[in-house]
Write a protein that holds these residues in place. Structure first.
Motif, PDB file in Angstrom:
ATOM      1  N   GLU A 242      15.531   3.200  -4.503  1.00 20.75           N
ATOM      2  CA  GLU A 242      16.281   2.157  -3.809  1.00 20.75           C
ATOM      3  C   GLU A 242      15.281   1.222  -3.131  1.00 20.75           C
ATOM      4  N   ILE A 243      15.398  -0.063  -3.439  1.00 24.97           N
ATOM      5  CA  ILE A 243      14.489  -1.059  -2.859  1.00 24.97           C
ATOM      6  C   ILE A 243      15.289  -2.058  -2.044  1.00 24.97           C
ATOM      7  N   LYS A 244      14.841  -2.268  -0.836  1.00 23.79           N
ATOM      8  CA  LYS A 244      15.452  -3.235   0.061  1.00 23.79           C
ATOM      9  C   LYS A 244      14.367  -4.192   0.514  1.00 23.79           C
ATOM     10  N   VAL A 245      14.675  -5.489   0.479  1.00 20.06           N
ATOM     11  CA  VAL A 245      13.701  -6.505   0.871  1.00 20.06           C
ATOM     12  C   VAL A 245      14.251  -7.274   2.076  1.00 20.06           C
ATOM     13  N   THR A 246      13.421  -7.423   3.109  1.00 19.12           N
ATOM     14  CA  THR A 246      13.846  -8.116   4.319  1.00 19.12           C
ATOM     15  C   THR A 246      13.321  -9.544   4.326  1.00 19.12           C
ATOM     16  N   TYR A 247      14.247 -10.489   4.539  1.00 19.36           N
ATOM     17  CA  TYR A 247      13.923 -11.913   4.567  1.00 19.36           C
ATOM     18  C   TYR A 247      14.251 -12.498   5.932  1.00 19.36           C
ATOM     19  N   MET A 248      13.430 -13.462   6.371  1.00 19.63           N
ATOM     20  CA  MET A 248      13.781 -14.288   7.517  1.00 19.63           C
ATOM     21  C   MET A 248      14.611 -15.447   6.993  1.00 19.63           C
ATOM     22  N   VAL A 249      15.784 -15.641   7.575  1.00 22.41           N
ATOM     23  CA  VAL A 249      16.723 -16.661   7.086  1.00 22.41           C
ATOM     24  C   VAL A 249      17.278 -17.472   8.249  1.00 22.41           C
ATOM     25  N   THR A 250      17.345 -18.783   8.070  1.00 19.61           N
ATOM     26  CA  THR A 250      18.125 -19.640   8.962  1.00 19.61           C
ATOM     27  C   THR A 250      19.020 -20.498   8.091  1.00 19.61           C
TER      28      THR A 250
ATOM     29  N   PHE B 290       7.565 -10.699   6.987  1.00 21.10           N
ATOM     30  CA  PHE B 290       6.438 -10.480   7.883  1.00 21.10           C
ATOM     31  C   PHE B 290       5.212 -11.289   7.464  1.00 21.10           C
ATOM     32  N   MET B 291       4.756 -11.047   6.234  1.00 24.86           N
ATOM     33  CA  MET B 291       3.590 -11.775   5.748  1.00 24.86           C
ATOM     34  C   MET B 291       3.765 -12.309   4.336  1.00 24.86           C
ATOM     35  N   GLY B 292       4.900 -12.016   3.716  1.00 26.19           N
ATOM     36  CA  GLY B 292       5.070 -12.391   2.317  1.00 26.19           C
ATOM     37  C   GLY B 292       4.280 -11.431   1.436  1.00 26.19           C
ATOM     38  N   GLY B 293       3.942 -11.872   0.243  1.00 23.58           N
ATOM     39  CA  GLY B 293       3.073 -11.066  -0.613  1.00 23.58           C
ATOM     40  C   GLY B 293       3.774 -10.102  -1.539  1.00 23.58           C
ATOM     41  N   MET B 294       5.096 -10.136  -1.601  1.00 21.44           N
ATOM     42  CA  MET B 294       5.801  -9.237  -2.505  1.00 21.44           C
ATOM     43  C   MET B 294       5.530  -9.625  -3.956  1.00 21.44           C
ATOM     44  N   THR B 295       5.323  -8.626  -4.807  1.00 19.64           N
ATOM     45  CA  THR B 295       5.132  -8.856  -6.240  1.00 19.64           C
ATOM     46  C   THR B 295       5.988  -7.881  -7.032  1.00 19.64           C
ATOM     47  N   THR B 296       6.255  -8.231  -8.275  1.00 20.96           N
ATOM     48  CA  THR B 296       6.992  -7.311  -9.149  1.00 20.96           C
ATOM     49  C   THR B 296       6.186  -6.044  -9.380  1.00 20.96           C
ATOM     50  N   GLU B 297       4.853  -6.162  -9.373  1.00 20.26           N
ATOM     51  CA  GLU B 297       3.994  -4.991  -9.599  1.00 20.26           C
ATOM     52  C   GLU B 297       4.148  -3.964  -8.478  1.00 20.26           C
ATOM     53  N   ILE B 298       4.268  -4.436  -7.242  1.00 24.18           N
ATOM     54  CA  ILE B 298       4.441  -3.521  -6.109  1.00 24.18           C
ATOM     55  C   ILE B 298       5.732  -2.738  -6.257  1.00 24.18           C
ATOM     56  N   LEU B 299       6.807  -3.436  -6.552  1.00 21.63           N
ATOM     57  CA  LEU B 299       8.105  -2.764  -6.653  1.00 21.63           C
ATOM     58  C   LEU B 299       8.172  -1.854  -7.874  1.00 21.63           C
ATOM     59  N   GLU B 300       7.525  -2.273  -8.964  1.00 27.45           N
ATOM     60  CA  GLU B 300       7.529  -1.431 -10.164  1.00 27.45           C
ATOM     61  C   GLU B 300       6.710  -0.161  -9.934  1.00 27.45           C
ATOM     62  N   ALA B 301       5.626  -0.273  -9.163  1.00 25.50           N
ATOM     63  CA  ALA B 301       4.825   0.913  -8.850  1.00 25.50           C
ATOM     64  C   ALA B 301       5.666   1.942  -8.110  1.00 25.50           C
ATOM     65  N   TYR B 302       6.510   1.474  -7.204  1.00 25.23           N
ATOM     66  CA  TYR B 302       7.422   2.380  -6.501  1.00 25.23           C
ATOM     67  C   TYR B 302       8.377   3.045  -7.474  1.00 25.23           C
ATOM     68  N   ARG B 303       8.990   2.255  -8.341  1.00 28.46           N
ATOM     69  CA  ARG B 303       9.965   2.813  -9.289  1.00 28.46           C
ATOM     70  C   ARG B 303       9.324   3.837 -10.224  1.00 28.46           C
ATOM     71  N   LYS B 304       8.166   3.508 -10.741  1.00 21.53           N
ATOM     72  CA  LYS B 304       7.499   4.388 -11.709  1.00 21.53           C
ATOM     73  C   LYS B 304       7.107   5.722 -11.093  1.00 21.53           C
ATOM     74  N   ASN B 305       6.806   5.722  -9.826  1.00 22.95           N
ATOM     75  CA  ASN B 305       6.344   6.940  -9.169  1.00 22.95           C
ATOM     76  C   ASN B 305       7.450   7.693  -8.451  1.00 22.95           C
TER      77      ASN B 305
ATOM     78  N   ASN C 170       0.805  -1.220   0.000  1.00 19.20           N
ATOM     79  CA  ASN C 170       0.000   0.000   0.000  1.00 19.20           C
ATOM     80  C   ASN C 170       0.838   1.270   0.000  1.00 19.20           C
ATOM     81  N   SER C 171       2.047   1.195   0.551  1.00 18.17           N
ATOM     82  CA  SER C 171       2.870   2.399   0.672  1.00 18.17           C
ATOM     83  C   SER C 171       3.883   2.551  -0.456  1.00 18.17           C
ATOM     84  N   ALA C 172       3.903   1.641  -1.420  1.00 20.70           N
ATOM     85  CA  ALA C 172       4.922   1.675  -2.468  1.00 20.70           C
ATOM     86  C   ALA C 172       4.835   2.950  -3.309  1.00 20.70           C
ATOM     87  N   ILE C 173       3.630   3.278  -3.772  1.00 20.83           N
ATOM     88  CA  ILE C 173       3.469   4.474  -4.604  1.00 20.83           C
ATOM     89  C   ILE C 173       3.821   5.726  -3.805  1.00 20.83           C
ATOM     90  N   GLN C 174       3.371   5.764  -2.561  1.00 18.03           N
ATOM     91  CA  GLN C 174       3.641   6.929  -1.728  1.00 18.03           C
ATOM     92  C   GLN C 174       5.128   7.100  -1.483  1.00 18.03           C
TER      93      GLN C 174
END
Length: 330
Positions: free
Chosen positions: A218-226, A192-207, A174-178
């Motif tokens: 600049e896009i940073k993605v946080t992953y839980m890793v073991t 946190f909940m997953g749900g990342m899509t290329t459309e979300i990140l592209e909306a950020y870039r385009k705006n 929801n906050s990508a465009i903003q």
């Protein structure tokens, strides 16, 4: 690949909150030595699971203990603070550690209703103006005079400091465009909940519109890793976190068990299915397997940086995660 650290100062079973904060310091020093890009502290209230309730305070301490690592908040929860106070805090941090501070903000409360109302001294929390608050804080950090009558008759000190990087957190898109329109970095909480899509990140870039805080998107993605030397060991260390998330979804918020306790934990068949489903947001495997997965994710989504959150029960195993990833990805 650029790698960074997200720390929630987890209080694993058998440990204390002071232990957790001291371990955050140890992790920051190691990340600095290994060449990680940044380390952020989360903000959590009203819990005995995480000790990171004042990330801006911890950030000051970590910045003083490191040399090259960027230090910030992931994020400071704007709901609880005025734009003026946010500006003063991060300008002070930047004055002490110029060029190394990140102003990362979130719109969530970071706690339950009891915490929210206690933090607002019983007043109705203001949740409708988060983007306006962020904009005002950035204006004050940049020594601007806002149009808002409440904030245009004072200044945020110290003045004339090196600007921190500004980042907006998101977990739903929801906050990508903003974030793009505001000209700040975008940090997606995939763990946190997953749900990342290329459309979300592209909306950020385009705006995206360049600002003094961020010249390009600049896009940073946080992953839980073991991860561990072998996939079998990684599975053993990952199960406590899997059980923690399982219980969290049932409203039972406790501390991360030891691997021995987790191995003996009674799980139903439905529990095992839920854990397997949650593995979509918890990357588990050998160092090589995890590195391959992160490279595939970056190739698919085109993000700039991976931020790693890892919560093995022991500090030794947690530090090993970051050592192994640095070995494979730097």
């Amino acid at each position: 690949m650029k790698l960074s650290v997200l720390d929630q100062a987890p209080i694993t079973k058998g440990n204390t909150a002071p232990d957790a904060l001291k371990k955050a310091e140890e992790l920051a020093i190691l990340a600095d030595e290994l060449g990680y890009t940044r380390m952020w502290m989360a903000e959590h209230h009203g819990t005995n699971t995480f000790a990171s309730s004042a990330p801006e305070v911890t950030a000051a301490h970590l910045a003083a203990k490191t040399k090259n690592l960027r230090i910030g908040t992931g994020g400071v929860m704007m709901m609880h603070y005025s734009p003026l106070k946010l500006a003063e805090v991060f300008k002070t941090l930047s004055a002490f550690s110029p060029g190394r501070i990140d102003f990362g903000v979130g719109r969530a409360p970071g706690g339950d209703n009891h915490s929210i109302y206690a933090l607002s001294e019983g007043r109705q929390p203001m949740t409708h103006n988060m983007y306006d608050k962020f904009e005002l804080a950035m204006q004050l950090i940049n020594d601007e005079v806002p149009e808002d009558n409440l904030y245009n008759k004072t200044i945020a000190t110290p003045a004339q400091v090196v600007l921190p990087e500004a980042w907006l957190l998101g977990s739903t898109g929801n906050s990508a465009i903003q974030a793009g329109r505001m000209g700040v970095g975008y940090s997606f909480a995939e763990f946190f909940m997953g749900g990342m899509t290329t459309e979300i990140l592209e909306a950020y870039r385009k705006n995206f519109e360049p600002t003094v805080f961020m010249e390009k998107p600049e896009i940073k993605v946080t992953y839980m890793v073991t991860t561990a030397e072998t996939s079998e060991e990684a599975e053993y260390e990952a199960l406590p976190q899997d059980i923690w998330r399982l219980l969290f979804t049932k409203g039972r918020i406790g501390q991360v068990l030891s691997p021995e306790e987790a191995a003996n934990f009674q799980l139903t068949e439905m529990d095992r299915m839920t854990i397997q489903q949650n593995r979509s947001i918890h990357i588990v495997g050998s160092a090589k397997e995890v590195a391959t997965k992160l490279r595939e994710e970056q190739a698919h989504y085109g993000f700039d940086e991976a931020m790693i959150c890892s919560i093995p029960h022991s500090q030794e195993k947690r530090l090993e995660v970051y050592r192994l990833l640095a070995r494979e990805l730097f």
